[in-house]
Design a protein around this motif. Structure first.
Motif, PDB file in Angstrom:
ATOM      1  N   ILE A 251      37.207  26.479  33.248  1.00 60.65           N
ATOM      2  CA  ILE A 251      37.780  26.969  31.994  1.00 60.65           C
ATOM      3  C   ILE A 251      36.970  28.116  31.367  1.00 60.65           C
ATOM      4  O   ILE A 251      37.527  29.091  30.868  1.00 60.65           O
ATOM      5  CB  ILE A 251      38.026  25.800  30.992  1.00 60.65           C
ATOM      6  CG1 ILE A 251      38.803  26.287  29.778  1.00 60.65           C
ATOM      7  CG2 ILE A 251      36.794  25.075  30.593  1.00 60.65           C
ATOM      8  CD1 ILE A 251      40.233  26.633  30.075  1.00 60.65           C
ATOM      9  N   ASN A 252      35.623  28.009  31.444  1.00 64.05           N
ATOM     10  CA  ASN A 252      34.827  29.072  30.806  1.00 64.05           C
ATOM     11  C   ASN A 252      34.977  30.406  31.536  1.00 64.05           C
ATOM     12  O   ASN A 252      34.879  31.474  30.938  1.00 64.05           O
ATOM     13  CB  ASN A 252      33.350  28.673  30.691  1.00 64.05           C
ATOM     14  CG  ASN A 252      32.739  28.404  32.035  1.00 64.05           C
ATOM     15  OD1 ASN A 252      33.452  28.124  33.013  1.00 64.05           O
ATOM     16  ND2 ASN A 252      31.431  28.515  32.140  1.00 64.05           N
ATOM     17  N   TRP A 253      35.234  30.322  32.854  1.00 63.87           N
ATOM     18  CA  TRP A 253      35.414  31.575  33.605  1.00 63.87           C
ATOM     19  C   TRP A 253      36.787  32.181  33.294  1.00 63.87           C
ATOM     20  O   TRP A 253      36.932  33.403  33.194  1.00 63.87           O
ATOM     21  CB  TRP A 253      35.220  31.355  35.106  1.00 63.87           C
ATOM     22  CG  TRP A 253      35.080  32.669  35.812  1.00 63.87           C
ATOM     23  CD1 TRP A 253      35.935  33.205  36.721  1.00 63.87           C
ATOM     24  CD2 TRP A 253      34.050  33.646  35.612  1.00 63.87           C
ATOM     25  NE1 TRP A 253      35.505  34.455  37.110  1.00 63.87           N
ATOM     26  CE2 TRP A 253      34.352  34.749  36.441  1.00 63.87           C
ATOM     27  CE3 TRP A 253      32.913  33.703  34.798  1.00 63.87           C
ATOM     28  CZ2 TRP A 253      33.553  35.900  36.485  1.00 63.87           C
ATOM     29  CZ3 TRP A 253      32.120  34.835  34.841  1.00 63.87           C
ATOM     30  CH2 TRP A 253      32.435  35.911  35.681  1.00 63.87           C
ATOM     31  N   ILE A 254      37.766  31.332  33.131  1.00 63.79           N
ATOM     32  CA  ILE A 254      39.095  31.840  32.755  1.00 63.79           C
ATOM     33  C   ILE A 254      39.005  32.478  31.356  1.00 63.79           C
ATOM     34  O   ILE A 254      39.507  33.572  31.123  1.00 63.79           O
ATOM     35  CB  ILE A 254      40.134  30.685  32.764  1.00 63.79           C
ATOM     36  CG1 ILE A 254      40.372  30.227  34.216  1.00 63.79           C
ATOM     37  CG2 ILE A 254      41.442  31.111  32.118  1.00 63.79           C
ATOM     38  CD1 ILE A 254      41.212  28.978  34.370  1.00 63.79           C
ATOM     39  N   GLN A 255      38.306  31.807  30.476  1.00 66.60           N
ATOM     40  CA  GLN A 255      38.192  32.277  29.092  1.00 66.60           C
ATOM     41  C   GLN A 255      37.461  33.625  28.992  1.00 66.60           C
ATOM     42  O   GLN A 255      37.663  34.387  28.065  1.00 66.60           O
ATOM     43  CB  GLN A 255      37.467  31.196  28.273  1.00 66.60           C
ATOM     44  CG  GLN A 255      37.856  31.148  26.813  1.00 66.60           C
ATOM     45  CD  GLN A 255      39.354  31.097  26.549  1.00 66.60           C
ATOM     46  OE1 GLN A 255      40.097  30.384  27.231  1.00 66.60           O
ATOM     47  NE2 GLN A 255      39.817  31.896  25.581  1.00 66.60           N
ATOM     48  N   ARG A 256      36.598  33.923  29.997  1.00 65.59           N
ATOM     49  CA  ARG A 256      35.871  35.197  30.006  1.00 65.59           C
ATOM     50  C   ARG A 256      36.809  36.408  29.962  1.00 65.59           C
ATOM     51  O   ARG A 256      36.445  37.500  29.522  1.00 65.59           O
ATOM     52  CB  ARG A 256      34.981  35.267  31.262  1.00 65.59           C
ATOM     53  CG  ARG A 256      33.962  36.398  31.284  1.00 65.59           C
ATOM     54  CD  ARG A 256      33.706  36.916  32.698  1.00 65.59           C
ATOM     55  NE  ARG A 256      34.944  37.369  33.310  1.00 65.59           N
ATOM     56  CZ  ARG A 256      35.489  38.565  33.093  1.00 65.59           C
ATOM     57  NH1 ARG A 256      34.886  39.426  32.313  1.00 65.59           N
ATOM     58  NH2 ARG A 256      36.636  38.886  33.659  1.00 65.59           N
ATOM     59  N   LEU A 257      38.059  36.203  30.390  1.00 65.74           N
ATOM     60  CA  LEU A 257      39.027  37.305  30.418  1.00 65.74           C
ATOM     61  C   LEU A 257      39.182  37.952  29.035  1.00 65.74           C
ATOM     62  O   LEU A 257      39.538  39.123  28.915  1.00 65.74           O
ATOM     63  CB  LEU A 257      40.397  36.811  30.912  1.00 65.74           C
ATOM     64  CG  LEU A 257      40.451  36.329  32.371  1.00 65.74           C
ATOM     65  CD1 LEU A 257      41.760  35.601  32.643  1.00 65.74           C
ATOM     66  CD2 LEU A 257      40.269  37.490  33.351  1.00 65.74           C
ATOM     67  N   GLU A 258      38.870  37.160  28.019  1.00 66.12           N
ATOM     68  CA  GLU A 258      38.953  37.654  26.646  1.00 66.12           C
ATOM     69  C   GLU A 258      38.107  38.930  26.466  1.00 66.12           C
ATOM     70  O   GLU A 258      38.485  39.849  25.745  1.00 66.12           O
ATOM     71  CB  GLU A 258      38.411  36.552  25.729  1.00 66.12           C
ATOM     72  CG  GLU A 258      39.065  36.503  24.396  1.00 66.12           C
ATOM     73  CD  GLU A 258      38.554  35.319  23.591  1.00 66.12           C
ATOM     74  OE1 GLU A 258      38.021  34.335  24.175  1.00 66.12           O
ATOM     75  OE2 GLU A 258      38.692  35.393  22.367  1.00 66.12           O
ATOM     76  N   GLU A 259      36.956  38.931  27.130  1.00 65.96           N
ATOM     77  CA  GLU A 259      36.050  40.096  27.046  1.00 65.96           C
ATOM     78  C   GLU A 259      36.750  41.344  27.607  1.00 65.96           C
ATOM     79  O   GLU A 259      36.647  42.424  27.031  1.00 65.96           O
ATOM     80  CB  GLU A 259      34.810  39.757  27.884  1.00 65.96           C
ATOM     81  CG  GLU A 259      33.627  40.649  27.638  1.00 65.96           C
ATOM     82  CD  GLU A 259      32.470  40.231  28.551  1.00 65.96           C
ATOM     83  OE1 GLU A 259      32.280  39.007  28.789  1.00 65.96           O
ATOM     84  OE2 GLU A 259      31.772  41.138  29.038  1.00 65.96           O
TER      85      GLU A 259
END
Ligand SMILES: Cc1ncc(COP(=O)(O)O)c(C=O)c1O
Length: 348
Positions: A251-259
């Protein structure tokens, strides 16, 4: 020279955790995947099905292969499919649907990927009159050539109702579906639950070196597995490359897309501030597209930028695409904008 490569999010390289995961593998973690005996591929497919909210998933070599095996699985030769006119399937997949699956491919127009339902009905009713059979409608989310635009879940829901009414299937080219979910800050399943099948890529914003997944019902995936073999996608000890995907789907890697999305917004804002006669989209995710007036030679712009280390991709004669991704940081965007401010005004 400092290179800022904004051509595509396919230029991403694995993160440290992915390399660590790879180094931790030994022979007990791999097997012949064509026999269903690669534990790492099996783990990836299980994880993918869970994350995307479908019964089953299948690891494929690429997004193109994933779309093709999905279409093969939903159709018979001679059937017709409807795809959006600027979709990757129509523009970039070298007519695999026609050449390999034997399908007639018709296009529909859209507003940033969102179809006009009247047009879709007309296409289907007209087709019925000539006894042909439309079997699948494809959608793309986010939409690459519409600047990473997000098709909202409520639109997919309407499309879902529409395909059910006509007894068709809905396939989603979700190469960047996690960008859509992160862009709206909603679970990815809000999109995937509305479609019969979905393909998503590990090799784009999620930074894996290779691979995509298709997901759907168990029955659909068992057909897709057969077609994957037919198109040469049976990869044997594929756990070695699939292992990257296990980290990518955290999940944290998917969420990185925000950057990436923030960086795309920064880039678009900076491009608008240059006050050039160009149109810049308002990026919802990680793709910025500028449209250039007809009289300006686009090749010259791309070359000049590339000579200065800023790499971009000309989609067609009037549009240049910049994609933000892992490995591109805020200061890279600021640097790229400084270069553009120096170079671009002279070319207009
Ligand atoms: C929207 C979309 N679908 C499918 C693909 C195909 O993926 P691949 O390059 O892995 O075949 C791409 C690749 O850029 C894409 O942008």
């Amino acid at each position: 020279m400092r290179i800022i490569d904004l051509r595509s999010d396919t230029f991403t390289k694995p993160n440290d955790k992915m390399w660590k995961q790879l180094r931790s593998l030994d022979n007990s973690n791999i097997g012949d995947d064509v026999f269903g005996e690669d534990p790492t591929v099996n783990a990836l497919e299980e994880k993918a099905a869970k994350v995307i909210g479908k019964e089953a998933a299948l690891y494929v070599t690429s997004g193109t292969q994933g779309n093709l095996v999905s279409l093969l699985s939903h159709t018979n030769r001679g059937d017709t499919i409807l795809v959006e006119e600027l979709s990757h399937i129509y523009q970039n997949e070298l007519s695999g649907a026609t050449q390999i699956a034997g399908l007639e491919v018709k296009t529909y127009s859209s507003n940033k990927g969102v179809p006009n339902f009247e047009e879709l009905s007309d296409l289907i009713e007209n087709d019925k009159k000539r006894d042909s059979s439309i079997k699948v409608i494809c959608s793309e989310n986010t939409h690459n050539y519409h600047g990473g635009a997000i098709i909202r879940p409520n639109v997919l829901k309407d499309l879902h109702k529409f395909v059910e009414k006509y007894e068709l299937k809905l396939h989603l080219d979700g190469a960047r579906i996690f960008n859509a979910a992160v862009g709206l800050n909603i679970p990815v399943t809000k999109f995937s639950k509305e479609v019969d099948s979905v393909m998503f890529c590990l090799s784009k914003g999620l930074s894996c070196p290779v691979g995509s997944l298709v997901a759907g019902s168990k029955n659909f995936i068992s057909k897709a597995r057969k077609y994957r073999k037919m198109v040469g996608g049976g990869m044997r000890q594929a756990g070695i490359i699939a292992s990257f995907g296990l980290v990518a789907l955290e999940i944290n890697w998917i969420q990185r897309l925000e950057e990436d999305h923030k960086n795309a917004k920064l880039l678009a804002k900076g491009l608008k501030n240059l006050n050039l006669p160009i149109e810049v989209n308002n990026p919802e995710t990680n793709i910025v597209i500028i449209s250039i007036p007809k009289e300006i030679r686009i090749g010259k712009i791309v070359r000049k930028l590339s000579d200065a280390g800023i790499l971009a991709f000309n989609i067609d004669k009037q549009r240049i695409r910049f994609v933000t991704h892992f490995g591109i940081y805020k200061d890279d965007i600021e640097y790229a904008l400084e270069k553009m401010e120096m170079l671009l005004p002279d070319l207009f």
